[in-house]
Design a protein around this motif. Structure first.
Motif, PDB file in Angstrom:
ATOM      1  N   CYS A  60      28.566  33.957  32.845  1.00 62.56           N
ATOM      2  CA  CYS A  60      29.420  34.374  34.075  1.00 62.56           C
ATOM      3  C   CYS A  60      30.842  34.124  33.889  1.00 62.56           C
ATOM      4  CB  CYS A  60      28.816  33.676  35.250  1.00 62.56           C
ATOM      5  SG  CYS A  60      27.085  33.970  35.893  1.00 62.56           S
ATOM      6  N   ILE A  61      31.094  32.930  33.309  1.00 64.07           N
ATOM      7  CA  ILE A  61      32.590  32.812  33.108  1.00 64.07           C
ATOM      8  C   ILE A  61      33.028  33.606  32.015  1.00 64.07           C
ATOM      9  CG2 ILE A  61      34.052  31.062  32.147  1.00 64.07           C
ATOM     10  CD1 ILE A  61      33.315  30.264  34.856  1.00 64.07           C
ATOM     11  N   GLN A  62      32.283  33.878  30.989  1.00 66.66           N
ATOM     12  CA  GLN A  62      32.819  35.039  29.812  1.00 66.66           C
ATOM     13  C   GLN A  62      32.824  36.330  30.547  1.00 66.66           C
ATOM     14  OE1 GLN A  62      30.137  34.687  26.520  1.00 66.66           O
ATOM     15  NE2 GLN A  62      31.678  33.781  25.518  1.00 66.66           N
ATOM     16  N   THR A  63      32.022  36.724  31.476  1.00 64.78           N
ATOM     17  CA  THR A  63      32.183  37.989  31.879  1.00 64.78           C
ATOM     18  C   THR A  63      33.375  38.159  32.672  1.00 64.78           C
ATOM     19  OG1 THR A  63      29.695  38.103  32.249  1.00 64.78           O
ATOM     20  CG2 THR A  63      31.063  39.585  33.747  1.00 64.78           C
ATOM     21  N   LEU A  64      33.928  37.022  33.565  1.00 59.47           N
ATOM     22  CA  LEU A  64      35.120  37.140  34.291  1.00 59.47           C
ATOM     23  C   LEU A  64      36.329  37.127  33.241  1.00 59.47           C
ATOM     24  CD1 LEU A  64      34.572  35.208  37.747  1.00 59.47           C
ATOM     25  CD2 LEU A  64      34.040  37.344  37.006  1.00 59.47           C
ATOM     26  N   GLN A  65      36.184  36.450  32.305  1.00 55.58           N
ATOM     27  CA  GLN A  65      37.335  36.379  31.472  1.00 55.58           C
ATOM     28  C   GLN A  65      37.829  37.448  30.660  1.00 55.58           C
ATOM     29  OE1 GLN A  65      36.033  33.330  28.599  1.00 55.58           O
ATOM     30  NE2 GLN A  65      37.197  31.636  29.771  1.00 55.58           N
ATOM     31  N   SER A  66      36.735  38.582  30.718  1.00 54.46           N
ATOM     32  CA  SER A  66      36.922  39.670  30.082  1.00 54.46           C
ATOM     33  C   SER A  66      37.464  41.079  30.919  1.00 54.46           C
ATOM     34  CB  SER A  66      35.577  40.442  29.552  1.00 54.46           C
ATOM     35  OG  SER A  66      34.670  40.636  30.668  1.00 54.46           O
ATOM     36  N   THR A  67      37.595  40.764  32.266  1.00 59.35           N
ATOM     37  CA  THR A  67      38.037  41.341  33.184  1.00 59.35           C
ATOM     38  C   THR A  67      39.698  41.469  33.012  1.00 59.35           C
ATOM     39  OG1 THR A  67      38.287  39.643  35.009  1.00 59.35           O
ATOM     40  CG2 THR A  67      36.416  40.977  34.993  1.00 59.35           C
ATOM     41  N   ILE A  68      40.309  42.706  33.403  1.00 58.83           N
ATOM     42  CA  ILE A  68      41.765  42.736  33.146  1.00 58.83           C
ATOM     43  C   ILE A  68      42.661  42.683  34.121  1.00 58.83           C
ATOM     44  CG2 ILE A  68      41.306  44.288  30.996  1.00 58.83           C
ATOM     45  CD1 ILE A  68      41.943  46.745  32.926  1.00 58.83           C
ATOM     46  N   ASN A  69      42.173  42.771  35.707  1.00 61.84           N
ATOM     47  CA  ASN A  69      42.957  42.497  36.762  1.00 61.84           C
ATOM     48  C   ASN A  69      41.981  42.068  37.779  1.00 61.84           C
ATOM     49  OD1 ASN A  69      41.340  44.786  38.089  1.00 61.84           O
ATOM     50  ND2 ASN A  69      42.571  46.024  36.828  1.00 61.84           N
ATOM     51  N   MET A  70      42.862  41.481  39.104  1.00 63.65           N
ATOM     52  CA  MET A  70      41.901  40.957  39.980  1.00 63.65           C
ATOM     53  C   MET A  70      40.878  41.979  40.661  1.00 63.65           C
ATOM     54  SD  MET A  70      42.217  38.033  41.847  1.00 63.65           S
ATOM     55  CE  MET A  70      43.950  37.606  41.960  1.00 63.65           C
ATOM     56  N   CYS A  71      41.126  43.138  40.794  1.00 63.67           N
ATOM     57  CA  CYS A  71      40.154  44.016  41.481  1.00 63.67           C
ATOM     58  C   CYS A  71      38.962  44.132  40.749  1.00 63.67           C
ATOM     59  CB  CYS A  71      40.676  45.428  41.732  1.00 63.67           C
ATOM     60  SG  CYS A  71      41.862  45.642  43.007  1.00 63.67           S
TER      61      CYS A  71
END
Length: 338
Positions: A258-269
């Motif tokens: 889960c943490i890795q998934t969020l780390q791969s996002t590029i912006n807040m949205c």
């Protein structure tokens, strides 16, 4: 002694301990069953089985146990208990035979004693005379292991991932029988709750790694990981922590993914969307990751496909440099691409 070093056992320990967060695992070290096993004045039980589901953090727990045992040894006299360990990983089938485990344990024992036991010296000389440069089945290694351990004041032995070995019943039966026969041997096995192991360890004490046991550790890990994310919205971080903690349900691997998934996002949205779409269960998280991969460019998908093929087809775990080298090979042009 290089003759015994069939596998680099210390690499597995270092890899596992790098995943540990300071302060976790105290629940296990303080568990009354573990404390009883730790007490060398107790003759029985000398075997302890720690079981748990895949992804529940058993390997990290094993490193915490090893580290704790080594700290205890460093605080005792030179004739205090010795410590040895072994990690069985399915990615490296060649190193999880009874022979390899015993050879690794003997190599670790030699590193902790002043004098090489006579049985090892005589067996080595005999092997050398026949031109065998590395220990083999001809050297009767398990018998040598039993003789050496019998001569020790005490040996704490930690074996992680028994269920990932091909000869799980033979390995489990051999070591549990040794723990019953050898007064100096105290054994911990960590694995999934599978029939072959359960049958052999039915008389051993046991601790089950469940969601209640690991909740504080997972929450500690999530708190640090969420705080390290590059966002400054405290309310959003609190929401992340709450969602992850609830859905993890005792699975360290789920929390990590889960943490890795969020780390791969590029912006807040994108990050908020990813948080809303996080499914329950490890299988569903894997499915989500594969779905996202399908949205990548064809070039990235091809790289991912090749990575999967190399990892799954490798006879032993790949180092990053080895994987880089493999991926740089252009099969059509027969050249390495920089």
């Amino acid at each position: 002694m290089a003759w015994l070093n069939r596998v680099a056992y210390w690499e597995d320990f270092q890899q596992a301990i790098s995943k540990r967060l300071q302060g976790t695992g105290q629940w296990l070290l303080e568990h009354p069953v573990f404390q009883q096993w730790l007490d060398l004045s107790h003759s029985f039980p000398k075997s302890l089985w720690i079981s748990g589901a895949p992804g529940s953090g058993k390997t990290v727990l094993s490193t915490i146990v090893v580290e704790h045992l080594e700290q205890l040894r460093s605080g005792t006299e030179m004739d205090g208990p010795l410590v040895a360990y072994f990690y069985c990983y399915s990615a490296d089938k060649k190193k999880i035979s009874l022979l390899d485990i015993c050879a690794s344990i003997l190599a670790q024992i030699l590193a902790q004693v002043d004098d090489i036991p006579e049985i090892i010296l005589s067996t080595y000389q005999s092997a050398k005379a026949y031109g065998r440069t590395i220990v083999s089945s001809s050297d009767h290694v398990f018998s040598m292991f039993e003789q050496v351990v019998r001569s020790l004041p005490a040996l704490y032995l930690v074996i992680d991932g028994l269920d990932e070995s091909e000869n799980v019943t033979e390995i489990t039966r051999s070591f549990t029988a040794a723990a019953q026969a050898l007064p100096s041997l105290h054994l911990i096995c960590l694995s999934r709750n599978v029939l072959g192991i359960r049958r052999e360890l039915d008389k051993a004490d046991s601790i089950h790694v469940d969601a209640i046991s690991t909740k504080l550790d997972i929450d500690r890990y999530l708190k640090k990981a969420v705080d390290d994310l590059p966002y400054h919205d405290d309310n959003l971080k609190e929401r992340m922590f709450t969602v992850f903690s609830r859905k993890a349900d005792g699975m360290f691997l789920y929390a990590h993914l889960c943490i890795q998934t969020l780390q791969s996002t590029i912006n807040m949205c994108e990050m908020t969307k990813a948080l809303d779409e996080l499914p329950h269960g490890l299988d569903n998280v894997y499915g989500l990751l594969l779905d996202r991969l399908r949205c990548e460019s064809s070039a990235r998908q091809e790289i991912a496909r090749r990575v999967f093929l190399w990892i799954c087809g490798s006879a032993s775990p790949l180092h990053w440099e080895e994987l880089q080298c493999a991926l740089s090979w252009d099969g059509k042009r027969k050249v390495f691409c920089k």
